[in-house]
Motif scaffolding. Structure first.
Motif, PDB file in Angstrom:
ATOM      1  N   GLY A 105       6.133  -5.803  15.974  1.00  3.80           N
ATOM      2  CA  GLY A 105       6.925  -4.704  16.835  1.00  3.80           C
ATOM      3  C   GLY A 105       8.442  -4.674  16.466  1.00  3.80           C
TER       4      GLY A 105
ATOM      5  N   ARG B  83       9.637   1.535  18.061  1.00  2.00           N
ATOM      6  CA  ARG B  83       8.322   1.649  19.054  1.00  2.00           C
ATOM      7  C   ARG B  83       7.081   1.450  18.402  1.00  2.00           C
ATOM      8  NH1 ARG B  83      10.312   2.814  24.099  1.00  2.00           N
ATOM      9  NH2 ARG B  83      12.347   3.754  24.152  1.00  2.00           N
ATOM     10  N   GLY B  84       6.982   0.778  17.657  1.00  2.00           N
ATOM     11  CA  GLY B  84       5.580   0.367  16.895  1.00  2.00           C
ATOM     12  C   GLY B  84       5.709  -0.654  15.812  1.00  2.00           C
TER      13      GLY B  84
ATOM     14  N   THR C 209       8.087   6.948  12.798  1.00  2.00           N
ATOM     15  CA  THR C 209       7.166   5.857  13.141  1.00  2.00           C
ATOM     16  C   THR C 209       5.538   6.479  13.246  1.00  2.00           C
ATOM     17  OG1 THR C 209       8.567   4.538  14.517  1.00  2.00           O
ATOM     18  CG2 THR C 209       6.370   4.024  14.884  1.00  2.00           C
TER      19      THR C 209
ATOM     20  N   ARG D 103       1.947   6.897  14.177  1.00  2.00           N
ATOM     21  CA  ARG D 103       1.127   6.614  15.311  1.00  2.00           C
ATOM     22  C   ARG D 103       0.031   5.704  14.539  1.00  2.00           C
ATOM     23  NH1 ARG D 103       4.777   6.203  18.182  1.00  2.00           N
ATOM     24  NH2 ARG D 103       5.394   8.037  19.605  1.00  2.00           N
ATOM     25  N   GLU D 104      -0.238   4.567  15.174  1.00  2.41           N
ATOM     26  CA  GLU D 104      -1.416   3.689  14.559  1.00  2.41           C
ATOM     27  C   GLU D 104      -2.798   4.116  15.070  1.00  2.41           C
ATOM     28  OE1 GLU D 104       0.078  -0.202  15.917  1.00  2.41           O
ATOM     29  OE2 GLU D 104       1.756   0.029  15.079  1.00  2.41           O
TER      30      GLU D 104
END
Length: 240
Positions: free
Chosen positions: A106, A111-112, A187, A189-190
């Motif tokens: 991370g 923020r990921g 970033t 999103r996962e």
């Protein structure tokens, strides 16, 4: 007042013994790191890269893997693309680079664990480059392409830069040129298994590249038709 005394060299090469010892230690550490096996590729990163490699893109795009940056993240993968004129394969309308970064631990700023970084550039006619709304429109192409596909993303940042060149002297007969350049990162999103939908993010990026090249949206595709107007341009990007 006495003159300040500096440490004199202990060797003929002008390097003090303490400095030489420090350099030797650094050299040994570097050699040890070279001998260390590379960390195994995380499955999430491998899946994300495989999706980039297998994505189907517009025929006007020529896209190839390229050497990624080595120090931005433990794992990285990069693509470079060129938009060619459908009427002339030798005429480049825009080019760009997309880099996928991955840090399994991370990253506070991201923020990921994944980050996408891009550079997109194209040449415009000077009168188009003079439009005061141009930077806002170009940035909206990126965010709009992501949102139209329903892609979650965070921490977007970037710059839109326009520059003009005028020629003098022996090359004074060249017409003025103007270039637009977008640098951005976000970033993704996962999703399942901690893997972002990199193929969809690549498609959104390619839409940005085609829009800045002045190509119309693909019929029936995810293009934001009616949201913004593509900029007419006929010049290809300057070589780096």
């Amino acid at each position: 007042m006495a003159a300040a005394q500096g440490r004199r060299s202990d060797g003929a090469d002008g390097m003090s013994e303490s400095v030489r010892e420090g350099q030797n230690a650094r050299d040994m550490n570097a050699a040890q790191k070279k001998d260390e096996p590379a960390p195994p590729t995380p499955p999430a990163f491998r899946t994300a890269v495989d999706a980039l490699r297998s994505a189907r893109l517009r025929p006007e795009l020529e896209i190839d893997p390229t050497r990624p940056p080595q120090r931005l993240a433990p794992f990285s993968y990069a693509l470079e693309a060129t938009v060619v004129d459908p009427a002339d394969d030798d005429d480049a309308l825009a080019d760009g680079r997309l880099v996928l970064l991955h840090d399994p631990a991370g990253h506070e700023a991201w923020r990921g664990t994944f980050r996408l970084v891009t550079l997109v550039r194209a040449e415009l006619e000077p009168e188009m480059a003079a439009d005061p709304m141009l930077p806002d429109v170009c940035w909206s192409w990126l965010t709009g392409a992501l949102q139209t596909r329903g892609l979650g993303y965070g921490e977007p940042s970037g710059t839109v830069t326009r520059a003009g060149s005028h020629y003098f002297g022996g090359i004074g007969d060249r017409p003025p040129t103007s270039q637009i350049e977008i640098r951005a990162s976000w970033t993704p999103r996962e999703g399942l298994g901690g893997v972002p939908d990199t193929a969809a993010h690549l498609a959104a990026w390619c839409e940005l590249l085609c829009q800045i090249a002045g190509l119309p949206p693909v019929a029936g595709g995810h293009g934001a038709e009616g949201a913004v107007v593509t900029l007419p341009q006929r010049r290809g990007p300057h070589p780096s």
